[in-house]
Design a protein around this motif. Structure first.
Motif, PDB file in Angstrom:
ATOM      1  N   UNK A 106       3.293  91.828  93.669  1.00  0.00           N
ATOM      2  CA  UNK A 106       3.053  90.701  94.560  1.00  0.00           C
ATOM      3  C   UNK A 106       4.211  89.697  94.556  1.00  0.00           C
ATOM      4  N   UNK A 107       5.316  90.020  93.901  1.00  0.00           N
ATOM      5  CA  UNK A 107       6.466  89.112  93.795  1.00  0.00           C
ATOM      6  C   UNK A 107       6.965  88.722  95.175  1.00  0.00           C
ATOM      7  N   UNK A 108       7.368  87.435  95.315  1.00  0.00           N
ATOM      8  CA  UNK A 108       7.840  86.916  96.595  1.00  0.00           C
ATOM      9  C   UNK A 108       9.323  86.544  96.567  1.00  0.00           C
ATOM     10  N   UNK A 109       9.827  86.152  95.422  1.00  0.00           N
ATOM     11  CA  UNK A 109      11.211  85.663  95.302  1.00  0.00           C
ATOM     12  C   UNK A 109      11.901  86.440  94.183  1.00  0.00           C
ATOM     13  N   UNK A 110      13.036  87.085  94.491  1.00  0.00           N
ATOM     14  CA  UNK A 110      13.808  87.825  93.503  1.00  0.00           C
ATOM     15  C   UNK A 110      15.288  87.498  93.646  1.00  0.00           C
ATOM     16  N   UNK A 111      15.905  87.104  92.552  1.00  0.00           N
ATOM     17  CA  UNK A 111      17.331  86.797  92.564  1.00  0.00           C
ATOM     18  C   UNK A 111      18.026  87.611  91.489  1.00  0.00           C
ATOM     19  N   UNK A 112      18.827  88.607  91.926  1.00  0.00           N
ATOM     20  CA  UNK A 112      19.609  89.441  91.027  1.00  0.00           C
ATOM     21  C   UNK A 112      21.102  89.178  91.195  1.00  0.00           C
ATOM     22  N   UNK A 113      21.469  88.004  91.636  1.00  0.00           N
ATOM     23  CA  UNK A 113      22.876  87.685  91.868  1.00  0.00           C
ATOM     24  C   UNK A 113      23.703  87.886  90.600  1.00  0.00           C
ATOM     25  N   UNK A 114      24.830  88.560  90.748  1.00  0.00           N
ATOM     26  CA  UNK A 114      25.781  88.810  89.663  1.00  0.00           C
ATOM     27  C   UNK A 114      25.213  89.698  88.563  1.00  0.00           C
ATOM     28  N   UNK A 172       7.319  96.210  97.605  1.00  0.00           N
ATOM     29  CA  UNK A 172       6.995  94.790  97.372  1.00  0.00           C
ATOM     30  C   UNK A 172       6.630  94.165  98.713  1.00  0.00           C
ATOM     31  N   UNK A 173       5.409  94.311  99.175  1.00  0.00           N
ATOM     32  CA  UNK A 173       5.047  93.911 100.541  1.00  0.00           C
ATOM     33  C   UNK A 173       5.089  92.413 100.787  1.00  0.00           C
ATOM     34  N   UNK A 174       5.008  91.591  99.723  1.00  0.00           N
ATOM     35  CA  UNK A 174       4.991  90.138  99.896  1.00  0.00           C
ATOM     36  C   UNK A 174       6.369  89.503  99.740  1.00  0.00           C
ATOM     37  N   UNK A 175       7.400  90.318  99.579  1.00  0.00           N
ATOM     38  CA  UNK A 175       8.743  89.799  99.317  1.00  0.00           C
ATOM     39  C   UNK A 175       9.228  88.912 100.457  1.00  0.00           C
ATOM     40  N   UNK A 176       9.692  87.691 100.089  1.00  0.00           N
ATOM     41  CA  UNK A 176      10.199  86.740 101.073  1.00  0.00           C
ATOM     42  C   UNK A 176      11.698  86.499 100.923  1.00  0.00           C
ATOM     43  N   UNK A 201       3.314  86.666  88.162  1.00  0.00           N
ATOM     44  CA  UNK A 201       4.583  86.136  88.651  1.00  0.00           C
ATOM     45  C   UNK A 201       4.745  86.342  90.158  1.00  0.00           C
ATOM     46  N   UNK A 202       5.195  85.281  90.835  1.00  0.00           N
ATOM     47  CA  UNK A 202       5.548  85.386  92.251  1.00  0.00           C
ATOM     48  C   UNK A 202       7.017  85.078  92.481  1.00  0.00           C
ATOM     49  N   UNK A 203       7.705  84.521  91.475  1.00  0.00           N
ATOM     50  CA  UNK A 203       9.124  84.183  91.618  1.00  0.00           C
ATOM     51  C   UNK A 203       9.833  84.451  90.302  1.00  0.00           C
ATOM     52  N   UNK A 204      10.951  85.195  90.373  1.00  0.00           N
ATOM     53  CA  UNK A 204      11.726  85.511  89.177  1.00  0.00           C
ATOM     54  C   UNK A 204      13.211  85.428  89.499  1.00  0.00           C
ATOM     55  N   UNK A 205      13.921  84.592  88.754  1.00  0.00           N
ATOM     56  CA  UNK A 205      15.364  84.417  88.930  1.00  0.00           C
ATOM     57  C   UNK A 205      16.059  84.874  87.652  1.00  0.00           C
ATOM     58  N   UNK A 244       6.797  92.263 106.351  1.00  0.00           N
ATOM     59  CA  UNK A 244       6.273  91.241 107.252  1.00  0.00           C
ATOM     60  C   UNK A 244       6.633  89.828 106.822  1.00  0.00           C
ATOM     61  N   UNK A 245       6.909  89.622 105.527  1.00  0.00           N
ATOM     62  CA  UNK A 245       7.134  88.270 105.023  1.00  0.00           C
ATOM     63  C   UNK A 245       8.602  87.986 104.690  1.00  0.00           C
ATOM     64  N   UNK A 246       9.454  88.977 104.769  1.00  0.00           N
ATOM     65  CA  UNK A 246      10.856  88.796 104.385  1.00  0.00           C
ATOM     66  C   UNK A 246      11.537  87.795 105.314  1.00  0.00           C
ATOM     67  N   UNK A 247      12.106  86.730 104.724  1.00  0.00           N
ATOM     68  CA  UNK A 247      12.733  85.673 105.511  1.00  0.00           C
ATOM     69  C   UNK A 247      14.198  85.465 105.165  1.00  0.00           C
ATOM     70  N   UNK A 248      14.636  85.870 103.975  1.00  0.00           N
ATOM     71  CA  UNK A 248      16.012  85.594 103.558  1.00  0.00           C
ATOM     72  C   UNK A 248      16.588  86.783 102.795  1.00  0.00           C
ATOM     73  N   UNK A 249      17.800  87.196 103.188  1.00  0.00           N
ATOM     74  CA  UNK A 249      18.516  88.298 102.534  1.00  0.00           C
ATOM     75  C   UNK A 249      19.934  87.829 102.234  1.00  0.00           C
ATOM     76  N   UNK A 250      20.335  87.943 100.977  1.00  0.00           N
ATOM     77  CA  UNK A 250      21.701  87.571 100.574  1.00  0.00           C
ATOM     78  C   UNK A 250      22.383  88.788  99.965  1.00  0.00           C
ATOM     79  N   UNK A 251      23.470  89.228 100.597  1.00  0.00           N
ATOM     80  CA  UNK A 251      24.250  90.382 100.135  1.00  0.00           C
ATOM     81  C   UNK A 251      25.728  90.010 100.017  1.00  0.00           C
TER      82      UNK A 251
END
Length: 665
Positions: free
Chosen positions: A334-342, A357-361, A309-313, A386-393
């Motif tokens: 190696x996960x890149x996309x994680x969404x724990x909203x709500x 999670x070094x590859x987290x974007x 898995x590289x993306x989990x919502x 190094x790869x983090x591009x988006x943070x939602x808080x």
């Protein structure tokens, strides 16, 4: 018909060509006409979509250059079939656009003919086709498909009329035609279909044997179909979509399928475990958001089996806790996309180990109220991300300035930051964002009521003692540079007596630094494209006039910013030439004059929200009708001074207006 930039399109710098060309001297116009088409097309590759559209209006040669197929890769055509003529459709062949969206299509003969011609002219180049929400019939669908031999993406979500009878592709001739045309489809979206059955689903996936990404989001899936019938597990249903049938498909297609969307389907934990254990299945992207029955043990079983898995919502899965994050860190680092909203049960331990999670974007902890700044600082700064591009808080009320300052230093390449309703955020955070995040493209600090003019301008706020002694300088003096004259504010009200406003002298210093090429505050974010300052009620005209000066800003939201007046709107119209979306709902000081100047100058506007402004009258609607030829969505709800007759005239003058909200007008 309209064209839009695809969401995945790369960011391109722009020079504000539209405004420059219209005022160019004659010799410059002649020079532009002598450039080879190939040179012009090459230059257009470096322009944003808005500038590219404007530059196509220079002359015939520039228009032909804009049709270069290399420029159409990330362009999407939205075809409103009731308003499109045959002559317009015939020109589609020149553009060779690979993406087409057909909206508002019905079963009329006119719509059918327009759609047929569109697919005839674009068919050989078409790679993405969306029929989302259209009242398309089986006959019309079979007219379209034979022309789309190179399709790679097909969206049939919300097309309930197409699946109502259950006979789609049932005829041998239709099945053979679809099998020949849709063999290259890689992405199939069947989301939110009420009448999708096993039989129709099986026909679709049979004619599309190479599907790699499948979406069944919002579909009604029966997990215990005919419990009294022992043969139900081996028989496809003609009326409902069953989990047994989906599992059988995954067993057949598992080696090819890389992305699966089962969000909002009521997926129980036992079913998720069964899917995870399907032999040969190697999912890389999984969306199971909104399935509230899932727990930590279900996620553990998933990540153990699907360790690629590289993306989990898992947004809105309320039973998940911080233990889920620990399982992910252990089995899919190696996960890149994680969404724990709500996921409201998430605690600090979920955020404090993100550095593993070094590859987290992309990380989303929106509405996780127990996540603190201390944990986020530890999770995002202990090791380089190094790869983090988006943070939602968004709505994380425990986030403080210390985290924002640390984030800016640890992740200077961040592209998106959402701090909506982080109520403890102050001007310190704004200073850190401007100083350490120069590559930021999207920023939201909506409902951060402690953000003031000093924050967005990058100035140090004076102490309370100094502020109280300067009340006579409140707001300094209303001024406008390059677009108006200097006037003065009325005496401060009682509500303003506790707020220290920026002075005219301080604002002039900021403008001088901007002119010298050394901007401070938000002006330092030269790549910013989306900015949300809604409900930042301590912002005034001086702050907005000096800080909101972006050549590339596309979307600006100032809803409920009560300090916004016509002067702010004039400054925005002058300093933000590429603006396409503007929201000024509940800005009660705004008048017809300010909105008129905005729409007259910003003719690229496609979305405008001026709702809940009692000072706006029919004059505003007349101005919009005269100047906003690209407008697609307009909200004038609760504007009590407007009339229904004026709205009717507006709709007559703007036939391409897709959405008009006018509640209680």
């Amino acid at each position: 018909m309209r064209t839009d930039n695809d969401n995945s399109a790369p960011y391109r710098p722009s020079s504000g060509l539209y405004n420059d060309v219209t005022r160019a001297p004659c010799y410059k116009t002649k020079m532009a006409a002598t450039l080879p088409v190939e040179v012009i097309a090459h230059v257009m590759r470096f322009l944003s979509v808005g500038d590219r559209k404007a530059s196509a209006l220079v002359n015939r040669q520039w228009y032909e250059a804009s049709l270069d197929p290399a420029l159409q890769t990330n362009t999407v055509f939205h075809l409103l079939t009731p308003f499109t003529s045959g002559s317009t459709v015939q020109k589609f062949g020149l553009r060779k656009s690979p993406n087409l969206i057909l909206n508002d299509m019905d079963g009329s003969s006119r719509s059918k003919e327009v759609v047929k011609k569109a697919c005839q002219h674009l068919g050989q180049h078409l790679q993405s086709l969306s029929l989302k929400g259209s009242d398309i019939t089986e006959g019309t669908f079979m007219v379209i498909i034979p022309h789309c031999c190179n399709l790679r993406k097909l969206d049939l979500s919300l097309c309930n009329s197409l699946f109502l009878s259950g006979n789609l592709l049932r005829k041998p001739n239709d099945f053979q035609a679809a099998e020949k045309s849709l063999v290259n489809v890689r992405e199939l979206n069947l989301g939110s279909l009420r009448h999708l059955s096993d039989c129709v689903f099986n026909r679709l996936v049979t004619v599309m044997p190479n599907v790699e990404k499948l979406s069944l989001s919002g579909c009604t899936i029966s997990y215990e179909f005919s419990p009294y019938d022992k043969e139900s597990k081996t028989r496809a249903s003609t009326s409902v979509l069953t989990f047994v049938n989906i599992k059988a498909f995954l067993e057949r297609q598992g080696k090819k399928l890389t992305s699966l969307n089962l969000s909002k389907t009521g997926l129980p934990g036992s079913s998720l475990r069964e899917l995870a254990m399907v032999s040969g299945l190697a999912i890389r992207e999984l969306n199971i958001a909104g399935n509230r029955d899932l727990n930590d043990d279900d996620i553990l079983a998933l990540v153990k089996q699907q360790n690629g898995l590289t993306s989990l919502d898992v947004a809105m899965c309320g039973e998940l806790t911080s233990q889920t994050v620990l399982h992910i860190q252990t089995y899919v680092p190696q996960i890149q996309y994680l969404n724990f909203s709500k996921c409201r049960r998430m605690r600090d331990s979920a955020a404090s180990k993100l550095y593993t999670l070094p590859d987290l974007q992309y990380i989303n902890f929106a509405e996780c109220p127990q996540i603190s700044s201390k944990a986020l600082v530890s999770g995002l700064s202990s090791k380089p991300m190094l790869h983090l591009a988006s943070v939602c808080l968004a709505h994380c009320t425990l986030v403080r300035d210390e985290f924002v300052e640390t984030l800016g230093k640890a992740v200077p390449h961040l592209k998106e930051l959402d701090l909506t309703s982080c109520l403890a955020i102050t001007d310190r955070s704004m200073h850190a964002i401007a100083a350490f995040l120069p590559e930021l493209k999207r920023l939201s600090v909506a409902w951060c009521k402690n953000v003031t003019d000093y924050g967005i301008l990058g100035l140090e706020k004076p102490s309370e003692e100094v502020g109280s002694s300067r009340l006579c300088e409140l707001n300094g003096g209303r001024f406008s540079r390059n677009f108006g004259t200097i006037g003065f504010f009325s005496p401060p009200s009682a509500a303003d007596m506790t707020v220290c406003k920026i002075t005219q002298e301080e604002a002039l210093v900021v403008l001088a630094q901007h002119d010298a090429g050394k901007p401070t505050g938000l002006q330092h974010l030269a790549r910013l494209r989306v900015l949300d300052l809604s409900t930042c009620q301590q912002l005034s005209d001086l702050g907005i006039t000096c800080a909101i000066r972006f050549r590339e800003l596309v979307c600006l939201r100032l809803n409920m910013c009560t300090g916004v007046t016509d002067q702010s709107l004039v400054a925005i119209a002058t300093n933000v030439p590429s603006l396409e979306e503007l929201s000024i709902s509940q800005c009660h000081q705004v008048t017809d004059d300010g909105v008129t100047k905005v729409v007259k100058r910003l003719q690229r506007l496609t979305f405008l929200d001026i709702s809940c402004n009692d000072k706006l009258t029919n004059c505003t609607l007349a101005s919009i009708s005269q100047y906003c030829h690209c407008l697609q969505k307009l909200d004038v709800s609760l504007c009590s001074q407007m009339s229904h007759d004026a709205l009717d005239k507006l709709q007559c003058h703007l036939p391409h207006l897709v959405s008009l909200q006018s509640r209680l007008v």
